[in-house]
Design a protein around this motif. Structure first.
Motif, PDB file in Angstrom:
ATOM      1  N   LEU A  59       0.836  -1.196   0.000  1.00 49.43           N
ATOM      2  CA  LEU A  59       0.000   0.000   0.000  1.00 49.43           C
ATOM      3  C   LEU A  59       0.871   1.246   0.000  1.00 49.43           C
ATOM      4  O   LEU A  59       1.947   1.262   0.610  1.00 49.43           O
ATOM      5  N   GLN A  81      -5.792   3.302   5.265  1.00 53.58           N
ATOM      6  CA  GLN A  81      -5.300   1.942   5.038  1.00 53.58           C
ATOM      7  C   GLN A  81      -6.443   0.938   5.127  1.00 53.58           C
ATOM      8  O   GLN A  81      -6.584   0.051   4.271  1.00 53.58           O
ATOM      9  N   GLN A  82      -7.255   1.096   6.143  1.00 48.22           N
ATOM     10  CA  GLN A  82      -8.371   0.166   6.332  1.00 48.22           C
ATOM     11  C   GLN A  82      -9.354   0.253   5.172  1.00 48.22           C
ATOM     12  O   GLN A  82      -9.834  -0.775   4.663  1.00 48.22           O
ATOM     13  N   LEU A  91      -7.721  -1.394   2.035  1.00 48.85           N
ATOM     14  CA  LEU A  91      -7.662  -2.844   2.175  1.00 48.85           C
ATOM     15  C   LEU A  91      -9.039  -3.477   2.024  1.00 48.85           C
ATOM     16  O   LEU A  91      -9.184  -4.545   1.415  1.00 48.85           O
ATOM     17  N   THR A  97       0.788  -7.830   3.887  1.00 49.56           N
ATOM     18  CA  THR A  97       0.729  -6.423   3.481  1.00 49.56           C
ATOM     19  C   THR A  97       1.958  -5.697   3.991  1.00 49.56           C
ATOM     20  O   THR A  97       2.535  -6.043   5.032  1.00 49.56           O
TER      21      THR A  97
END
Length: 727
Positions: free
Chosen positions: A495, A503-504, A507, A530
């Motif tokens: 990422l 990020q969440q 993802l 990741t």
């Protein structure tokens, strides 16, 4: 010291590609805000400019002159473009729902989705009529109708009848433009402007008088003070019993907001989003502009000029929310210049009660409209980072003069790869069967035949969900090429630097999309890894099961027919997209090809003697792989090779993917022509290339086409030294 890219911390989501958002993107590209990640959601890759619609309808502009290319604009602004229509919004969860994909989260949002029409509520209109808004669908259908009339003119068919329902200024402009266009073709029969009240009843007496004269000049009949009962294929039935002939019926009345806005949780006025002087809605952090917004402090009629003037305020206020600076107020002008097309190259102007008309006014309007569109077509060239004063002498040559491609265009060349693998120790385990040239290995596991492969892609699009689908289909290609059934996969993600919240979100989008692709293929994602880096890349390791010996590169036979299941050209199109040189429609079509799974094609082609997926080495490179492994030569029918829309044009303009030169070196004897060069274009998530027995090739080809694949017979194999020959 190397300075890494700054992390993104906030998501700004623009819903709709209206004029205000288009201008905002232009400003954002010239002055981006560090830490902000921008997303544009729009149903298609372009947005039509309403000011030029009457000129297009009349035939003064070509179809592509009408459109703002949102793909190019989004790339310039550093924004991801989500191609899909918003269907719902949750201001509590701060999410936007787009059909066919996971919800898109936001920290700030803005709506500029325009308006639609309630004309379909008329009996028969949904089947036989066409609303003037949204503009894109209307423009496309009118263009087809006009072309059909040109064909009918050559066949001396009866003239066409047209009608517009809605007697306001917009309806007047449309009927005048339509009548003029058909008259120029010698195809104008009856032209009617219909309104349940007085036509142009809200216009000033002077404006109405001038437009009535234009109706006479263009042979437009006014049908006033009567409602429409129903629409039929070739006529309109009025409530007073009269019939109006019409082969093309459109509606320019009954403008209303998009249906889903009613459930958005935002305060509304007659269905339109209430906004204050800062263009902010009743929900903090949600803004609206253009026709979908209702300005509570200073109500104004729906007109594109307000959206254009709102853009600088919207741009400032979105940034101000992110930087915690004061917001600005939008103060609309009390009156604005109205320029109304009269069909031919004449226009009517009005402001502050003054009226003027003629050819000069049309040319004035034309200059204004073209200047507005030129700012989107001639996007500024932003300066690139310069090299430090001191560097190795060959660094500029290695960097090249264009950005590095994503997808398979960013992979290492075949020569470098072969050189690195030469001399490596052979597999020593008895349960591993070497398959020279194939990307997957064959492993015996508990009596079962299992193939395993891995692939990893540098992102070629800013949309992580689409990139995840592409990467998943691409990784599965090696399994499908061996006619194996996908089993399990693990993910390997890098990422870009993001805040934990972003990020969440990323993802969730990536894994949600990838899971759907793998599960549809019959496989499960069982884990992964990741890490963070400078940019997004997505990879998968995949296993598959074989009930029979896998199809490899080495089983082809003389006389076999070559079948390809997807057009080629994705490498050159995505390279052009990075340069801002590809039409948005071409990019959208290429992405749709790239996310198309090949599982059904693999099952149809399971009896192939040899098969491969066409990826980084291009069609020529992967065909050479079959030739070398099978000890055969290939005759390739260049004219039969299917190409993605726009690929030939871009190749003719000299655009090439990063990996092209390495691929081209595989067959230096082939002629150097743009159409030949596409054989070496690296493909991402490309199609399957199969060698089939001649007696079954035609049936398999028809089965593929029936299953939705643009498959083609592109050549054959023959005895001879491995190599390619064009026929």
């Amino acid at each position: 010291m190397h300075t890494p890219p700054l992390p993104a911390t906030k998501d700004v989501v623009l819903i709709g590609g209206g004029h205000a958002h288009a201008l905002l993107l232009l400003k954002w590209g010239m002055r981006p805000l560090a830490g902000a990640r921008l997303t544009l959601i729009n149903p298609g890759p372009s947005a039509p400019y309403s000011g030029m619609l009457p000129g297009f309808v009349a035939g003064h502009y070509q179809r592509d002159e009408l459109d703002i290319d949102l793909v190019k604009l989004a790339r310039f602004a550093g924004a991801r473009l989500v191609l899909g229509a918003a269907t719902a919004m949750d201001p509590v969860a701060r999410q936007v729902q787009v059909s066919g994909r996971a919800p898109i989260a936001y920290d700030l949002a803005s709506l500029d989705v325009g308006i639609t029409s309630d004309m379909p509520d008329l009996p028969g209109f949904a089947r036989y009529g066409l609303p003037a808004k949204p503009l894109g669908g209307f423009a496309r259908t009118w263009d087809q109708f006009r072309q059909t009339q040109a064909d009918h003119a050559r066949a001396s068919s009866p003239a066409a009848n047209i009608a517009v329902i809605g007697g306001g200024v917009a309806g007047a402009e449309l009927i005048l433009a339509m009548a003029y266009a058909l008259a120029q073709q010698g195809r104008l029969g009856q032209a009617s402007l219909i309104d349940s009240r007085r036509v142009l009843g809200q216009a000033s007496p002077d404006l109405r008088r001038r437009l009535l004269r234009a109706f006479c000049e263009r042979r437009v009949t006014l049908v006033e003070n009567t409602a429409v009962a129903r629409i039929e294929a070739d006529h309109i039935q009025l409530e007073d019993g009269r019939t109006v002939l019409s082969d093309f019926t459109t509606g320019a009345a009954g403008a209303r907001p998009q249906d889903w806005i009613a459930q958005s949780g935002l305060a509304l006025q007659d269905g339109f989003i209430k906004v204050d002087e800062t263009l902010q809605s009743s929900v903090p952090g949600v803004f609206a502009a253009g026709d979908c917004a209702h300005m509570t402090a200073t109500p104004r009629p729906k007109a594109g000029v307000y959206a254009v003037r709102q853009a600088p305020i919207l741009y400032h206020n979105l940034r101000a929310q992110l930087t915690q600076d004061p917001l600005r107020k939008y103060q609309p002008q009390k009156d604005y210049l109205k320029l109304i097309s009269l069909g031919k190259t004449e226009a009517l102007g009005q402001r502050f009660g003054l009226q003027f008309s003629g050819a000069l006014v049309w040319h004035w309007k034309d200059r204004i409209d073209r200047a507005f569109m030129d700012q989107f077509r001639n996007l500024p060239q932003m300066p690139t980072a310069s090299l430090p004063p001191e560097h190795t002498h060959d660094l500029p040559a290695i960097l090249g003069d264009k950005p590095m491609c994503g997808g398979c265009g960013a992979k290492a060349g075949r020569a470098a790869l072969r050189g690195a693998l030469t001399g490596l120790a052979a597999a020593r385990r008895s349960d591993v069967t070497p398959l020279p040239g194939d990307d997957a290995a064959l492993v015996q596991t508990g009596g079962a035949q299992q193939v395993i492969t891995t692939d990893h892609l540098r992102a070629s699009t800013l949309d992580p969900e689409v990139m995840a689908r592409i990467a998943a289909v691409h990784a599965l290609g090696d399994i499908w090429a061996m006619a194996a059934a996908p089993q399990v996969a693990t993910a390997n993600l890098i990422l870009p630097r993001l805040s934990p919240a972003l990020q969440q979100r990323s993802l969730a989008e990536i894994m949600g999309a990838a899971t759907q692709v793998f599960q549809d293929a019959g496989a499960d994602i069982i884990g992964g890894h990741t890490s963070l880096g400078d940019e997004l890349s997505i990879g998968f390791t995949v296993t598959g099961l074989c009930d029979s010996p896998p199809v490899t590169l080495g089983g082809a036979q003389p006389g076999d027919v070559l079948i390809l299941t997807k057009p080629i050209g994705s490498g050159v199109i995505m390279a052009a997209e990075m340069l801002g040189a590809a039409k948005g429609a071409w990019v959208a079509a290429a992405l749709a090809r790239m996310v198309q799974p090949q599982g059904a094609a693999s099952r149809i082609l399971a009896s192939a003697h040899a098969m491969t997926d066409v990826t980084g080495f291009g069609l020529a490179g992967h065909l050479l792989g079959i030739c070398e492994a099978s000890g055969l030569a290939a005759q390739l029918d260049l004219a039969a090779v299917p190409l993605m829309q726009g690929a030939a044009t871009l190749s003719a303009h000299g655009i090439r993917s990063s990996l092209f030169e390495d691929n081209r070196a595989l067959a230096p004897d082939l002629p150097h022509r743009p159409e030949v060069d596409l054989l070496f274009d690296p493909q991402t998530a490309g199609g399957l290339l199969a060698a089939l027995a001649p007696d079954e090739a035609e049936d398999k080809l028809q089965d593929l086409r029936a299953a939705g694949f643009d498959a083609a017979r592109i050549g054959r194999l023959k005895a001879g030294a491995p190599g390619l020959m064009l026929v």
